[in-house]
Write a protein that holds these residues in place. Structure first.
Motif: not given
Ligand code: CP
Length: 314
Positions: A135-137, A55-60, A107-109, A262-264
């Motif tokens: 990592e989350h570059p 799941s993701s809000t910001r990145t996706r 890709i997010r996993h 804060h990355p959230g």
């Molecule tokens: N910062 C961050 O990666 O947020 P998401 O999980 O909502 O993408």
């Protein structure tokens, strides 16, 4: 100028020159999002596939917006309604997607190393949008972009990352990224949440948060990652908040121009109080805005745009 890397898998193996190029390119893209017509033809005819297995809000959302603002054809793969539920493997899924000839895969996993594994199997450029606790570059790049924009530099700043370092892919990428750009990076939090050997990555360690943040130029608060088992690493949320959280009382003892990041997603009232999260020194939403510009820059650089980035849409 071109990047030396073909995939963005993490910042561990990216040099300062390439980081600089990605940040400088993002600067050119920031202005597009403030136009009335937020679209340029830079990636017209290119296909971007976002493969989000977690799941993701910001990145996706920001990768989708970034691709669309550059006129790419953006396809969002949804794991929950895919053939993964019928037993198809990650490898077979990725090979099948590649057979449709996309130009870039995001890709997010939840598994550390997923993007690295696929990069060895596939020819399509891959951007890692977060792999497990590894990592989350792209988050680190948008964090550096935000700091550079506010402080006009990164070199020489004291950056303190506070909280659940153990599970944090953001912390790992930011230790690599900020130290390469000349900042002094500290990690602070409960001893159970700071992995042994983190100093080898270039970070200094403190278990005393008030002391570590007192002379910080940038403080980055991290979420307690309950879904990854953080709940067993400290006695209770209330105690955590008192000892390690950021609130207005603690802010009074810090530099008057410290940047609060804060990355959230945020756990309001746990690692950060609502007053600080929404306060004058918080750049949390600036980080999100920077995320679109940085991801536009990455799609452009890794997708081989070809046209001028300033060209206006038809
Ligand atoms: N910062 C961050 O990666 O947020 P998401 O999980 O909502 O993408």
């Amino acid at each position: 100028m071109e990047l030396k890397i073909k995939n963005l898998l993490g910042l561990r193996d990216v040099d300062k020159q390439d980081i600089q190029l990605m940040l400088d390119t993002a600067e050119s893209f920031k202005e597009i999002s403030r136009r009335d017509i937020k679209k340029v033809p830079t990636l017209r005819g290119k296909t971007q596939v976002n493969l989000f297995f977690e799941s993701s809000t910001r990145t996706r959302t920001s990768f989708e917006i970034a691709g669309k603002r550059l006129s790419a054809d953006v396809v969002n793969f949804s794991a929950s309604v895919s053939a993964l539920s019928k037993g198809e493997t990650l490898t077979d899924t990725a090979r099948n997607i590649e057979a449709m000839r996309p130009d870039i895969l995001v890709i997010r996993h939840s598994a550390a190393g997923a993007a690295h594994m696929l990069s060895r199997l596939l020819k399509t450029p891959i951007i890692n949008a977060g792999d497990g606790s590894h990592e989350h570059p792209t988050q680190s790049l948008l964090d550096m972009f935000t700091v550079r924009e506010r402080k006009k530099k990164i070199d020489g700043l004291k950056v303190v990352i506070v909280g659940d370092i153990y599970h944090s892919r953001v912390a790992r990428s930011n230790i690599y990224g900020f130290t390469k750009m000349g900042a002094e990076v500290w990690v602070a939090g409960p001893p159970t949440m700071i992995p042994p050997g983190i100093e080898d990555m270039g970070a200094r360690v403190s278990y005393n948060v008030p002391e570590a943040v007192r002379d910080a130029d940038v403080i980055m608060m991290l979420r307690i990652q309950m879904e990854r088992g953080s709940g067993t690493m400290f006695p209770g949320l209330r105690e955590y908040s008192i000892r390690y959280g950021l609130n207005q009382e603690r802010m009074k003892k810090m530099k008057p121009n410290v940047l609060v990041m804060h990355p959230g997603p945020i756990n309001r009232g746990v690692e950060i109080s609502p007053e600080v999260a929404d306060g004058r020194l918080s750049v949390i939403l600036d980080q999100v805005e920077s995320g679109v510009a940085v991801r536009m820059a990455l799609l452009y650089l890794f997708c081989g745009g070809g046209t001028s980035i300033d060209e206006t849409a038809d």
